[in-house]
Design a protein around this motif. Structure first.
Motif, mmCIF file in Angstrom:
data_model
loop_
_atom_site.group_PDB
_atom_site.id
_atom_site.type_symbol
_atom_site.label_atom_id
_atom_site.label_comp_id
_atom_site.label_asym_id
_atom_site.label_seq_id
_atom_site.Cartn_x
_atom_site.Cartn_y
_atom_site.Cartn_z
ATOM 1 N N ASN A 113 -14.510 -9.204 3.633
ATOM 2 C CA ASN A 113 -14.353 -7.818 4.081
ATOM 3 C C ASN A 113 -15.601 -7.287 4.807
ATOM 4 O O ASN A 113 -16.712 -7.409 4.298
ATOM 5 C CB ASN A 113 -14.061 -6.975 2.814
ATOM 6 N N GLY B 231 -7.477 2.682 -2.526
ATOM 7 C CA GLY B 231 -6.884 1.409 -2.971
ATOM 8 C C GLY B 231 -6.037 1.531 -4.225
ATOM 9 O O GLY B 231 -5.422 0.558 -4.669
ATOM 10 N N TYR C 89 -7.167 -2.889 -6.681
ATOM 11 C CA TYR C 89 -8.099 -2.846 -5.540
ATOM 12 C C TYR C 89 -8.708 -1.450 -5.399
ATOM 13 O O TYR C 89 -8.816 -0.919 -4.307
ATOM 14 C CB TYR C 89 -7.356 -3.253 -4.260
ATOM 15 N N MET D 127 -10.967 -7.849 7.808
ATOM 16 C CA MET D 127 -11.162 -9.090 7.072
ATOM 17 C C MET D 127 -11.537 -10.128 8.111
ATOM 18 O O MET D 127 -10.889 -10.189 9.170
ATOM 19 C CB MET D 127 -9.855 -9.549 6.411
ATOM 20 N N GLU E 203 -7.283 -1.387 8.633
ATOM 21 C CA GLU E 203 -7.337 0.065 8.406
ATOM 22 C C GLU E 203 -8.384 0.678 9.328
ATOM 23 O O GLU E 203 -9.311 0.003 9.720
ATOM 24 C CB GLU E 203 -7.756 0.303 6.950
ATOM 25 N N GLU F 73 2.349 -5.381 4.075
ATOM 26 C CA GLU F 73 1.760 -6.132 5.189
ATOM 27 C C GLU F 73 1.233 -7.478 4.722
ATOM 28 O O GLU F 73 0.946 -7.672 3.537
ATOM 29 C CB GLU F 73 0.657 -5.323 5.887
ATOM 30 N N GLU F 74 1.131 -8.389 5.665
ATOM 31 C CA GLU F 74 0.585 -9.725 5.438
ATOM 32 C C GLU F 74 -0.747 -9.618 4.689
ATOM 33 O O GLU F 74 -1.591 -8.796 5.043
ATOM 34 C CB GLU F 74 0.380 -10.318 6.844
ATOM 35 N N TYR F 75 -0.932 -10.428 3.653
ATOM 36 C CA TYR F 75 -2.215 -10.479 2.957
ATOM 37 C C TYR F 75 -3.154 -11.345 3.783
ATOM 38 O O TYR F 75 -2.844 -12.499 4.071
ATOM 39 C CB TYR F 75 -2.046 -11.073 1.547
ATOM 40 N N VAL F 76 -4.277 -10.785 4.179
ATOM 41 C CA VAL F 76 -5.227 -11.546 4.995
ATOM 42 C C VAL F 76 -6.323 -12.055 4.071
ATOM 43 O O VAL F 76 -7.039 -11.273 3.447
ATOM 44 C CB VAL F 76 -5.838 -10.667 6.111
ATOM 45 N N LYS G 122 0.839 -1.201 0.000
ATOM 46 C CA LYS G 122 0.000 0.000 0.000
ATOM 47 C C LYS G 122 0.875 1.253 0.000
ATOM 48 O O LYS G 122 2.036 1.196 0.379
ATOM 49 C CB LYS G 122 -0.868 0.046 1.257
ATOM 50 N N GLN H 53 -11.848 -1.208 9.315
ATOM 51 C CA GLN H 53 -11.951 -1.998 8.093
ATOM 52 C C GLN H 53 -11.268 -3.334 8.354
ATOM 53 O O GLN H 53 -10.100 -3.364 8.732
ATOM 54 C CB GLN H 53 -11.310 -1.238 6.945
HETATM 55 P P1 AMP Z 1 -7.719 0.089 2.073
HETATM 56 O O1 AMP Z 1 -7.475 1.268 1.179
HETATM 57 O O2 AMP Z 1 -6.675 -0.131 3.103
HETATM 58 O O3 AMP Z 1 -9.112 0.124 2.642
HETATM 59 O O4 AMP Z 1 -7.637 -1.235 1.163
HETATM 60 C C1 AMP Z 1 -8.328 -1.384 -0.050
HETATM 61 C C2 AMP Z 1 -8.672 -2.842 -0.238
HETATM 62 O O5 AMP Z 1 -7.487 -3.622 -0.271
HETATM 63 C C3 AMP Z 1 -9.482 -3.443 0.913
HETATM 64 O O6 AMP Z 1 -10.845 -3.202 0.833
HETATM 65 C C4 AMP Z 1 -9.152 -4.910 0.796
HETATM 66 O O7 AMP Z 1 -9.895 -5.566 -0.205
HETATM 67 C C5 AMP Z 1 -7.720 -4.895 0.345
HETATM 68 N N1 AMP Z 1 -6.804 -5.059 1.484
HETATM 69 C C6 AMP Z 1 -6.208 -4.089 2.198
HETATM 70 N N2 AMP Z 1 -5.384 -4.597 3.138
HETATM 71 C C7 AMP Z 1 -5.433 -5.930 3.007
HETATM 72 C C8 AMP Z 1 -4.779 -7.033 3.660
HETATM 73 N N3 AMP Z 1 -3.885 -6.846 4.625
HETATM 74 N N4 AMP Z 1 -5.095 -8.271 3.234
HETATM 75 C C9 AMP Z 1 -5.975 -8.484 2.242
HETATM 76 N N5 AMP Z 1 -6.597 -7.501 1.569
HETATM 77 C C10 AMP Z 1 -6.349 -6.233 1.951
#
Ligand code: AMP
Length: 363
Positions: A208, A165, A255, A301, A312, A201-204, A158, A299
């Motif tokens: 969602n 995203g 994303y 998972m 987040e 970061e680790e992919y979780v 990120k 936010q």
């Molecule tokens: P964010 O801008 O951080 O809300 O991230 C956008 C999208 O990326 C999220 O809605 C998730 O689908 C995906 N995402 C973000 N962080 C992760 C994570 N650590 N593991 C898996 N998917 C993530």
């Protein structure tokens, strides 16, 4: 430069005609239900809007007053601030307000009372502060990598700021990381300055849930008002292609958030939801006084072990609250009426005025 302080805001509030309190916000993001909710609670409303973008507020009839500006960032200009104070305004911050006004100016130059804690906005914007707050609350977060060389499993990469995203990608090795950085640069979704700031970061793997909380200072209670999940382009389209065809088309996933849909969670997961909301509110009181007052969003998972992992946070009303402008399953349980986040904010302000405690809700 000195920061806007509580004494100054309190003395501005003292000079206000409380009967004529106006709820104001920037015309973008979640302003429709902020303004609609304010009207439902009997307030006058004002929208600060970029010229040419006023149509939704006129057509949905949610704004009594319009302050039209050349560009959104003009909301911090002295004349606009004066107009807002003249209307006895309390400004409700949201994601676009923070992005356009800028944190420095909100902290140092925006001399208008704001709902919630203006200091906590920086804690959602800066990843290290965000992580500190979440981890110190005892909430499970994805593991963070300090170096791309250390990548040993699927990671999510990120970049700084709330960019919906854009530029995020998944990688499983250092080589793949380098390749994808190069391709994001080529696509101009990130620039050279972003590269050293990449957050790995680790992919979780899970589903969602973005949980919209409201912490009422007046009732000292954390409420769950709604939940949403995101539509993300192109990943949501990509998963409609069978796996073997995915390999052939060679599209890389992105994303970019394009919309939100309301969701409910398995009821057995709700204790975890209240636990993380309560913990965050408690530690925010110590770390960033006066705390996480008003709306915030975690936010998450949910994994197949039924563990909720928070990746987040938003320390103000989150875009996903637009899914319950006319109430959610959860806000119905709590209020027996169609309570939006915007209306909940206005109700707190109204109760604050009634109990002569507005000062506790405003910074
Ligand atoms: P964010 O801008 O951080 O809300 O991230 C956008 C999208 O990326 C999220 O809605 C998730 O689908 C995906 N995402 C973000 N962080 C992760 C994570 N650590 N593991 C898996 N998917 C993530």
């Amino acid at each position: 430069m000195s920061k806007v302080n509580q004494d100054e805001i309190s003395s501005i509030l003292e000079g206000y005609d409380k009967e004529e309190t106006t709820i104001a916000t920037l015309g973008s993001h979640t302003s429709l239900h902020i303004l609609k909710g304010a009207k439902k609670e009997g307030f006058k409303t004002a929208v600060v809007c970029e010229k040419g973008r006023e149509v939704p507020y006129q057509r949905f009839k949610v704004a009594d007053e319009y302050i039209l500006v050349d560009k959104f960032s003009d909301i911090v200009n002295e004349e606009v601030q004066q107009q807002l104070r003249d209307m006895n305004s309390v400004v409700v911050p949201h994601g676009s307000f923070v992005a356009y006004a800028g944190l420095d100016r909100i902290e140092n130059d925006f001399h208008v009372p704001m709902f919630g804690n203006r200091d906590i906005l920086r804690w959602e914007a800066e990843r290290d502060l965000e992580r500190k707050l979440i981890i110190e609350s005892g909430i499970r977060m994805p593991f963070k990598y300090d170096n791309a060389e250390d990548i040993d499993r699927a990671v999510m990469v990120k970049f700084p700021g709330a960019r919906g995203g854009k530029g995020y990608f998944v990688a499983s090795s250092h080589e793949e990381y380098d390749e994808k950085i190069a391709s994001m640069l080529k696509r101009e979704w990130i620039d050279e300055d972003d590269v050293p700031k990449a957050h790995i970061e680790e992919y979780v793997s899970g589903t969602n849930f973005c949980v919209h909380f409201f912490y009422s200072v007046l009732n000292d209670e954390v409420e769950v008002l709604g939940m949403d999940s995101r539509f993300e382009s192109n990943i949501d389209g990509l998963v409609r292609i069978p796996a073997k065809d995915q390999l052939e088309v060679g599209l890389s996933p992105s994303y970019v958030i394009t919309g939100n849909h309301p969701v409910v969670m398995r009821e057995s997961l709700l204790p975890q939801v209240f636990e993380i909301g309560d913990s965050l509110v408690e530690s925010a009181k110590d770390l960033v006084p006066p705390g996480m007052n008003g709306p915030f969003c975690l936010q998450t998972m949910c994994t197949d072990n039924l563990e909720i992992v928070t990746f987040e946070m938003s320390a103000r009303t989150d875009g996903g609250t637009n899914t319950f402008m006319n109430g959610s399953a959860y806000s119905y349980l709590l209020f027996d009426e169609e309570m939006s986040m915007g209306q909940r904010i206005a109700r707190e302000i109204k109760n604050g005025l009634k109990e002569d405690k507005l000062d506790n809700l405003i910074t």
